[in-house]
Scaffold this motif. Structure first.
Motif, PDB file in Angstrom:
ATOM      1  N   THR A   9       0.811  -1.220   0.000  1.00 50.43           N
ATOM      2  CA  THR A   9       0.000   0.000   0.000  1.00 50.43           C
ATOM      3  C   THR A   9       0.840   1.263   0.000  1.00 50.43           C
ATOM      4  OG1 THR A   9      -0.187  -0.053   2.412  1.00 50.43           O
ATOM      5  CG2 THR A   9      -1.964  -1.072   1.161  1.00 50.43           C
ATOM      6  N   PRO A  63       0.501   3.028  -3.711  1.00 50.61           N
ATOM      7  CA  PRO A  63      -0.617   3.923  -3.969  1.00 50.61           C
ATOM      8  C   PRO A  63      -0.560   5.181  -3.102  1.00 50.61           C
ATOM      9  CG  PRO A  63      -1.414   1.721  -3.410  1.00 50.61           C
ATOM     10  CD  PRO A  63       0.057   1.678  -3.330  1.00 50.61           C
ATOM     11  N   ARG A  67      -0.480   8.935  -4.502  1.00 50.80           N
ATOM     12  CA  ARG A  67      -1.449   9.939  -4.102  1.00 50.80           C
ATOM     13  C   ARG A  67      -0.757  11.223  -3.662  1.00 50.80           C
ATOM     14  NH1 ARG A  67      -4.232   7.079  -0.431  1.00 50.80           N
ATOM     15  NH2 ARG A  67      -3.296   8.091   1.373  1.00 50.80           N
ATOM     16  N   ARG A 110       0.273  13.045  -6.648  1.00 51.78           N
ATOM     17  CA  ARG A 110      -0.826  13.710  -7.336  1.00 51.78           C
ATOM     18  C   ARG A 110      -1.273  14.947  -6.594  1.00 51.78           C
ATOM     19  NH1 ARG A 110      -3.033   8.849  -7.828  1.00 51.78           N
ATOM     20  NH2 ARG A 110      -4.881   9.309  -6.589  1.00 51.78           N
ATOM     21  N   GLU A 141      -6.524  -4.960  -0.510  1.00 53.46           N
ATOM     22  CA  GLU A 141      -6.194  -3.806   0.324  1.00 53.46           C
ATOM     23  C   GLU A 141      -5.410  -2.766  -0.464  1.00 53.46           C
ATOM     24  OE1 GLU A 141      -4.698  -5.181   4.122  1.00 53.46           O
ATOM     25  OE2 GLU A 141      -4.039  -3.123   4.542  1.00 53.46           O
ATOM     26  N   ILE A 142      -4.480  -3.253  -1.287  1.00 51.30           N
ATOM     27  CA  ILE A 142      -3.693  -2.343  -2.124  1.00 51.30           C
ATOM     28  C   ILE A 142      -4.613  -1.610  -3.100  1.00 51.30           C
ATOM     29  CG2 ILE A 142      -1.849  -2.166  -3.821  1.00 51.30           C
ATOM     30  CD1 ILE A 142      -0.553  -4.579  -2.560  1.00 51.30           C
ATOM     31  N   GLU A 188      -6.546   1.052  -1.312  1.00 53.12           N
ATOM     32  CA  GLU A 188      -5.723   2.224  -1.068  1.00 53.12           C
ATOM     33  C   GLU A 188      -5.556   3.048  -2.336  1.00 53.12           C
ATOM     34  OE1 GLU A 188      -4.453   3.074   1.884  1.00 53.12           O
ATOM     35  OE2 GLU A 188      -3.410   4.839   1.138  1.00 53.12           O
ATOM     36  N   ALA A 189      -5.423   2.350  -3.457  1.00 55.28           N
ATOM     37  CA  ALA A 189      -5.234   3.045  -4.731  1.00 55.28           C
ATOM     38  C   ALA A 189      -6.500   3.749  -5.160  1.00 55.28           C
ATOM     39  CB  ALA A 189      -4.799   2.054  -5.809  1.00 55.28           C
ATOM     40  N   SER A 215      -8.999   4.669  -3.066  1.00 56.24           N
ATOM     41  CA  SER A 215      -9.745   5.325  -1.999  1.00 56.24           C
ATOM     42  C   SER A 215      -9.856   6.816  -2.186  1.00 56.24           C
ATOM     43  CB  SER A 215      -9.128   5.027  -0.639  1.00 56.24           C
ATOM     44  OG  SER A 215      -7.893   5.700  -0.530  1.00 56.24           O
ATOM     45  N   ARG A 216      -8.870   7.441  -2.799  1.00 57.96           N
ATOM     46  CA  ARG A 216      -9.051   8.890  -2.899  1.00 57.96           C
ATOM     47  C   ARG A 216      -9.178   9.310  -4.344  1.00 57.96           C
ATOM     48  NH1 ARG A 216      -6.239  12.475   0.263  1.00 57.96           N
ATOM     49  NH2 ARG A 216      -5.529  11.597   2.208  1.00 57.96           N
ATOM     50  N   ILE A 217      -9.607   8.381  -5.141  1.00 60.56           N
ATOM     51  CA  ILE A 217      -9.629   8.682  -6.572  1.00 60.56           C
ATOM     52  C   ILE A 217     -10.537   9.874  -6.843  1.00 60.56           C
ATOM     53  CG2 ILE A 217     -11.589   7.337  -7.417  1.00 60.56           C
ATOM     54  CD1 ILE A 217      -9.706   6.211  -9.534  1.00 60.56           C
TER      55      ILE A 217
END
Lengths: 121, 213
Positions: free
Chosen positions: A54, A57, A61, A64, B66-67, B70-71, B73-75
């Motif tokens: 994790t 990502p 984020r 970004r 889970e990964i 996380e990727a 989740s805030r898209i």
């Protein structure tokens, strides 16, 4: 909140995730690091990283949101690596968190310490 | 590295790829590549990793779900822009073909795919429902015909005066074919406008606040 999270010491997963990105940012403030390095350092603290994958990502984020920037550097062993570093806004965000965190920690300590000092009748 | 260890890694990566399917392709392949390299770097540090070692490592990497969470989740925190590109696409896809045949619609397609506001699936819908936008049904409307009409004059044999003038039409589509034809035109219009509205709705939704993980 699952049972085994309580078993891990009572810190909800949401809270870990919330501070994890600031811990990552703190590690990137003075040095640039690549993903694998970051994970290794974070993993030294028990329970800090529950899922190493994790990190990526999370870093993406931060990138970004403009809080970290990256550059590629050749590696002696294998493909070029992506190195991360805090940007100006990232440094400021980290500083803001640091102050907030200090306040938060003081407040929580107040409650927790009060609990301990109260005799149970 | 013995085959079963390698197979474990491949299995894991395949599973991760499946979980990441909701992401735009560039993000997905970038993330997969980073995880792949991380695993490779970790394995390189071990002297001769057994299958058990690999399993432990993959567990430490974490559950692909889970990964992916996380990727994703805030898209929605991405500055989802109803920017110029998106507005251009929404306008040109249905109407572009009317302004400038083929080229106008095609410009809309280019803008659609250039935008980062829509998923690939949405982009496919926008492109193929209906190709050419409104130009196609409008064009088809003007193509109605195919019947030939001839004027028939009936003149008095003696005086040559015009007694009757008729128009006789023959050929042309039968009624049922006409119904189908117009039905098709209406359907194309509905689908085109529908897909444009769908894209507009998707745009609005992605600019709302973050979705709960």
């Amino acid at each position: 909140m699952s049972n085994d999270e309580n078993a891990r010491g009572g810190l909800p997963a949401q809270m870990r995730r919330g501070v994890l990105e600031y811990c990552v940012m703190a590690l990137l403030r003075d040095d640039e690091r690549y993903g694998f390095e970051l994970v290794r350092e974070l993993a030294q603290v028990d329970g800090m990283v529950t899922s190493e994958g994790t990190i990526y990502p999370l870093l993406s984020r931060l990138r970004r949101d403009g809080l970290v920037e990256t550059r590629w550097r050749e590696s002696p062993s294998g493909p070029p690596r992506r190195y991360y570093r805090l940007t100006g806004p990232g440094v400021r965000a980290l500083e803001r968190f640091r102050q907030e965190w200090a306040r938060f920690r003081a407040t929580v300590d107040q409650f927790i310490e009060e609990e301990r000092s109260e005799p149970i009748s | 590295m013995n085959p079963s260890a390698d197979e474990l890694v491949q299995q894991y990566l395949r599973g991760l790829e499946r979980e990441l399917r909701g992401l735009p392709r560039s993000r997905r392949s970038e993330l997969l590549e980073e995880v792949r390299e991380h695993i490779a770097a970790a394995l390189a540090e071990m002297k001769s990793p057994s299958a058990a070692d690999v399993r432990t490592l993959l567990e430490r990497m974490g559950d692909p779900a889970e990964i992916a969470a996380e990727a994703g989740s805030r898209i929605a925190h991405r500055p989802a822009r109803a920017g110029l590109v998106e507005v251009g696409a929404l306008v040109l896809l249905p109407l572009g073909g009317l302004l400038l045949p083929v080229v106008g619609w095609f410009a809309g397609v280019i803008l659609l795919w250039a935008s980062s506001a829509w998923s690939s699936r949405d982009k496919l819908i926008g492109t193929f429902l209906v190709p050419g936008g409104l130009a196609l049904p409008v064009f088809a409307l003007f193509m109605v015909g195919g019947e030939t009409c001839a004027g028939v004059e009936v003149r008095d044999g003696r005086t040559g005066a015009l007694v009757q003038a008729n128009e006789q039409c023959s050929g042309g589509p039968s009624t049922s074919v006409e119904v189908l034809y117009f039905g098709g035109i209406i359907a194309a219009v509905v689908l085109t406008l529908g897909s444009a509205m769908y894209l507009a709705l998707k745009l609005r939704r992605s600019s709302s606040t973050a979705q709960p993980v």
